[in-house]
Scaffold this motif. Structure first.
Motif, PDB file in Angstrom:
ATOM      1  N   LYS A  10       0.797  -1.218   0.018  1.00 47.38           N
ATOM      2  CA  LYS A  10       0.077   0.018  -0.144  1.00 47.38           C
ATOM      3  C   LYS A  10       0.779   1.172   0.173  1.00 47.38           C
ATOM      4  O   LYS A  10       2.061   1.201   0.225  1.00 47.38           O
ATOM      5  CB  LYS A  10      -0.946  -0.075   1.323  1.00 47.38           C
ATOM      6  N   THR A  11       0.257   2.304  -0.367  1.00 50.19           N
ATOM      7  CA  THR A  11       0.978   3.615  -0.448  1.00 50.19           C
ATOM      8  C   THR A  11       0.688   4.532   0.669  1.00 50.19           C
ATOM      9  O   THR A  11      -0.738   4.776   1.236  1.00 50.19           O
ATOM     10  CB  THR A  11       0.580   4.453  -1.841  1.00 50.19           C
ATOM     11  N   TRP A  12       1.647   5.190   1.472  1.00 48.78           N
ATOM     12  CA  TRP A  12       1.561   5.966   2.522  1.00 48.78           C
ATOM     13  C   TRP A  12       1.292   7.438   1.858  1.00 48.78           C
ATOM     14  O   TRP A  12       2.570   7.898   1.109  1.00 48.78           O
ATOM     15  CB  TRP A  12       2.361   5.938   3.450  1.00 48.78           C
ATOM     16  N   ASP A  13       0.199   8.106   1.989  1.00 48.31           N
ATOM     17  CA  ASP A  13       0.406   9.675   1.318  1.00 48.31           C
ATOM     18  C   ASP A  13       0.806  10.724   2.229  1.00 48.31           C
ATOM     19  O   ASP A  13       0.470  11.857   2.039  1.00 48.31           O
ATOM     20  CB  ASP A  13      -0.905   9.588   0.815  1.00 48.31           C
ATOM     21  N   GLY A  14       1.541  10.584   3.407  1.00 47.49           N
ATOM     22  CA  GLY A  14       1.698  11.213   4.401  1.00 47.49           C
ATOM     23  C   GLY A  14       3.046  12.170   3.708  1.00 47.49           C
ATOM     24  O   GLY A  14       3.865  11.739   3.012  1.00 47.49           O
ATOM     25  N   SER A  61       0.243  12.252   8.294  1.00 48.52           N
ATOM     26  CA  SER A  61       1.540  12.548   8.729  1.00 48.52           C
ATOM     27  C   SER A  61       1.549  13.842   9.692  1.00 48.52           C
ATOM     28  O   SER A  61       0.613  14.951   9.545  1.00 48.52           O
ATOM     29  CB  SER A  61       2.297  13.182   7.586  1.00 48.52           C
ATOM     30  N   PRO A  62       2.434  14.091  10.819  1.00 48.41           N
ATOM     31  CA  PRO A  62       2.275  15.364  11.622  1.00 48.41           C
ATOM     32  C   PRO A  62       2.937  16.279  10.882  1.00 48.41           C
ATOM     33  O   PRO A  62       2.889  17.750  11.454  1.00 48.41           O
ATOM     34  CB  PRO A  62       3.287  14.909  12.848  1.00 48.41           C
ATOM     35  N   ARG A  63       3.534  16.342   9.749  1.00 45.63           N
ATOM     36  CA  ARG A  63       4.145  17.459   8.945  1.00 45.63           C
ATOM     37  C   ARG A  63       3.051  18.136   8.122  1.00 45.63           C
ATOM     38  O   ARG A  63       2.381  17.453   7.527  1.00 45.63           O
ATOM     39  CB  ARG A  63       5.395  16.782   8.120  1.00 45.63           C
TER      40      ARG A  63
END
Length: 616
Positions: free
Chosen positions: A360-364, A411-413
Motif C-alpha cells: 500500500k501507499t502512504w500519502d503522508g 503525517s504530523p508534517r
C-alpha cells in the motif's frame, strides 16, 4: 582548584554516562535489529519499481511487500539531501542551499545518525557515495564527528565507474588535478596499544576495472557476512548509480524505449546506458536481500530505499550534457524546484509492518530531514523519548514518521520549506556556471503546504510535459506563459507560481493570474471579494510562512562543487595519486594511521591517458 575541577569533571562524566545509558536502554523490544538503508542516486520518478519502460524485478518484488512513500521530498541536489539525511537538520540550516565546494564544513555540533545508533549498540557502516566534508580526517564518515565504524566509498559527486578517478574523463569543467577517489577507512582498537586508530587507506589502482556499484555491493555483502548477529547493524549502501557519467555495466540489456528516433543518437545512447545502470542497481539490491536471507537476518531487518533527488533530464541542446532519466508525470528534474527535482521515490520494508499494509501507499508528507528520527524510531527508540523532541538546531521541525508509516496514518508534517527565501537566497545567487545551461538550475525558493506549492523566482528547466507516455522523452521545449511578478521589497522582484500538486502533479496549471497581488503584497488583506483572485489568500499566507521560516537560516556554504579544488587538495593528489583529507585534525584519544598505495602516474599523465569519448 584541581580537586574542584576533578570533581566537576567527574560529575560531568557521570551525567554524560547516565544520558548514554538512558538512551541505550530506550531501545524497545519492537525495534528492528538490522537496518539496511539504500540510497539510489538521481533515480527518476518513472524509472523505479513498476516502471513502464525499465524492468526492475527485485525492486518490484520488494515494493509489493513494502509501504510506498508517495509524498517524500528532498533537496533538488545531492549534497544538501545527504547532509540533511544524516544530521536530521534542514539543509539550509547547515548552509547547504546547494552543492558546496570541497572545502565546505558541517557545523561541529551536528549529531549524525551513526552517533545516535552507536548509543543503541549498533555497528554502523557506510558504503558508496559521501559527497559531504572530507577535508580533514575527523570529517570523514569514519571520523569522530560523524561516527561510522567504517567507510568504503568515494568522496565527490561522482567518479569514473571503472577507473574510479575523479573527475571522470567525460567531465567538461576545469580539471586542476585528477586522482583515484576510493577511500577505505575505519576506526578500530589497536590490539597492542589498546588505543583507537582511525585507519585511512587509499587503495589506488587496486580495484580498477571493477564496476563501481558492483564494488560497493561486494563490500556490503562482505560486511553482512562478517557481522556478529548478536549486535544490531545499520548498513547504508549509497550507490553511485544512477549519477553521471553514464557508463554502462557489462552484461545488462538496454530498453527499447530509449530508441526514439525523434531525438539525437547521443541521447538515445545515454538513455540505453542509463537503463542498463538501473537494471544493475536493481540486481545488486536483490543480492543484498538474498544475502540477508541466507544469513538468517532478513526477518529481523528493516529496509529503507529512496533517492536523494529527482532524476536528471536530458538536454535538447548540447546533448552530450544533461541526464537520461524520466520523471513522468512530474515536471522538471534534478536541480529544479519542480516536483520532478524534489519529489523522490521511497519505500519501507519490515516485518513489523502489518501484512495487510504490504504494497500500500502512504500519502503522508515527509522530508529528507525526517530520515534520522524515522530510522531511530525503526531502531526501537520509544516515541516519547527526548531524542524525538529535540530539533538539532534544524530551525524547522523534523519528525519520526515510523509509527505513521507503519499504521498508514496522517503525517504530523504540515509544510516543507523546499528552498528558503531570505537575505542570503533570493534569486541573485546564480553563477555563470549555472546559467550557461539553457535549462538552468533554479534561482528561487519554494514552500509546500499540501496540496499547494508556491514557487518564488525561477524554478529552473522551463520545458513542459507531453501527456502521451508512449515516448520516454515526454517533454518538449516551450515558452512559459506570462506569470505574476511580486515585489518583495528588500528580497527583490520575482516570478511567482502556485500549483495544486495533488490535482496537477505535472504543475501545468498555474493558479496565479499574471495580475494577482498587483497591489502591496505586505498590505492588509480584506476578505476575498468580487474582482480579487480567489487564490490570493493562499498565496499571501504561504509567502509569509516561507519568509518567516527562512529567516533563521545561516549564510550558504562557500563556493559550489563546480569550483576548482583547493590547491592543498591537489598537492595531496599529486603526491599520492589519490584524493585524501589534506588538513590535519586532532581526534580525541585516536591515532591517525595513513595507508596509501601511491599511483605510478602523475595527474597530468592520467588526464592525458584517458579518452574523452569513453563516457557514453
Amino acid at each position: 582548584e584541581t580537586r574542584g575541577g576533578t570533581r566537576n569533571g567527574a560529575m560531568g562524566f557521570g551525567i554524560a554516562l547516565a544520558c548514554l545509558v538512558a538512551f541505550a536502554e530506550a531501545k524497545g523490544s519492537n525495534g528492528a535489529k538490522y537496518i539496511l538503508h539504500v540510497v539510489i542516486d538521481d533515480l527518476g520518478w518513472a524509472d523505479a519499481w513498476n516502471s513502464k519502460h525499465i524492468e526492475t524485478p527485485n525492486l518490484d518484488k520488494l515494493a509489493k511487500d513494502s509501504i510506498l512513500l508517495d509524498r517524500m521530498y528532498a533537496s533538488p541536489m545531492c549534497a544538501p539531501s545527504r547532509a540533511s539525511m544524516f544530521t536530521g537538520r534542514h539543509p539550509a540550516s547547515l548552509g547547504y542551499y546547494r552543492n558546496p565546494s570541497e572545502d565546505a564544513r558541517l557545523p561541529d555540533d551536528c549529531q549524525h545518525l551513526p552517533k545516535h545508533l552507536e548509543k543503541l549498540g549498533f555497528k554502523t557502516h557506510l558504503v558508496g557515495k559521501w559527497h559531504l566534508p572530507w577535508h580533514s580526517p575527523d570529517q570523514l564518515p569514519s571520523g569522530h564527528l560523524v561516527g561510522f565504524n567504517s567507510f568504503f566509498g568515494y568522496l565527490h559527486w561522482g567518479m569514473d565507474y571503472y577507473s574510479h578517478e575523479f573527475p571522470p574523463a567525460v567531465h567538461t569543467g576545469p580539471v586542476a588535478c585528477r586522482g583515484f577517489d576510493i577511500i577505505n577507512s575505519s576506526t578500530v582498537e589497536n590490539s597492542t596499544s589498546k588505543r583507537m586508530e582511525h585507519i585511512i587507506e587509499s587503495p589506488g589502482s587496486k580495484f580498477v576495472g571493477i564496476y563501481a556499484d558492483q564494488l560497493f555491493a561486494n563490500e556490503a555483502l562482505r560486511l553482512i557476512d562478517a557481522h556478529d548477529k548478536e549486535n544490531p547493524l545499520y548498513l547504508c549502501v549509497a550507490f553511485q548509480g544512477l549519477h553521471d557519467p553514464y557508463q554502462a555495466p557489462e552484461g545488462e540489456d538496454g530498453v527499447q524505449a530509449c530508441l526514439d528516433h525523434n531525438v539525437e543518437d547521443s541521447i538515445q545512447q545515454k538513455c540505453l546506458n542509463y537503463s542498463k545502470m538501473v537494471t544493475k542497481v536493481d540486481s545488486l539490491v536483490g543480492s543484498l536481500v538474498d544475502r540477508l536471507k541466507h544469513q538468517g537476518m532478513w526477518e529481523s531487518t528493516a529496509m529503507l530505499v529512496h533517492t536523494d533527488n529527482g532524476g536528471a533530464l536530458a538536454w535538447t541542446k548540447d546533448s552530450h550534457l544533461g541526464g537520461a532519466s524520466s520523471n513522468f508525470p512530474l515536471r522538471g528534474g534534478k536541480f529544479t524546484l519542480w516536483d520532478g527535482g524534489l519529489r523522490v521515490r521511497g519505500l519501507l520494508h519490515s516485518n513489523m509492518i502489518p501484512k495487510e499494509s504490504a504494497g500500500k501507499t502512504w500519502d503522508g508528507l515527509m522530508y529528507i530531514s525526517d530520515v534520522l528520527k524515522t530510522v531511530l524510531g525503526i531502531a526501537g527508540v520509544p516515541e516519547d523519548h527526548n531524542v524525538f523532541r529535540k530539533q538539532y538546531n534544524s530551525l524547522t521541525p523534523t519528525f519520526n514518521m515510523w509509527s505513521e508509516i507503519r499504521t498508514l496514518s496522517k503525517s504530523p508534517r504540515e509544510q516543507i520549506v523546499l528552498q528558503p527565501l531570505n537575505d542570503y537566497w533570493h534569486g541573485d545567487h546564480c553563477s555563470e556556471a549555472w546559467v550557461f545551461n539553457p535549462y538552468h538550475p533554479h534561482c528561487g525558493a519554494a514552500l509546500l503546504k499540501w496540496p499547494y506549492k508556491l514557487i518564488i523566482g525561477i524554478p529552473g528547466d522551463r520545458r513542459r510535459l507531453h501527456f502521451n507516455f508512449s515516448s520516454r522523452f515526454s517533454w518538449t521545449p516551450s515558452c512559459e506563459e506570462e506569470v505574476a511578478v511580486l515585489d518583495l521589497g528588500a528580497l527583490g522582484k520575482h516570478e511567482a507560481r502556485l500549483f495544486n500538486v495533488e490535482e496537477d502533479p505535472s504543475e501545468s496549471h498555474n493558479l496565479m493570474s499574471p495580475d494577482i497581488l498587483s497591489h502591496n503584497i505586505f498590505g492588509e488583506l480584506d476578505d476575498v471579494k468580487d474582482g480579487v483572485d480567489k487564490y490570493e489568500t493562499i498565496v499571501r499566507e504561504m509567502l509569509f510562512a516561507l519568509i518567516e521560516a527562512s529567516k533563521p537560516f545561516p549564510p550558504p556554504t562557500m563556493g559550489s562543487d563546480l569550483s576548482p579544488p583547493p590547491e592543498e587538495a591537489c598537492i595531496k593528489v599529486e603526491s599520492t595519486g589519490s584524493w585524501r583529507p589534506w588538513e590535519l585534525s586532532a581526534q580525541p584519544n585516536v591515532d591517525i594511521v595513513e595507508v596509501i598505495s601511491v599511483s605510478t602516474k602523475s595527474s597530468e599523465e592520467m588526464i592525458a591517458a584517458m579518452s574523452l569519448g569513453d563516457g557514453l
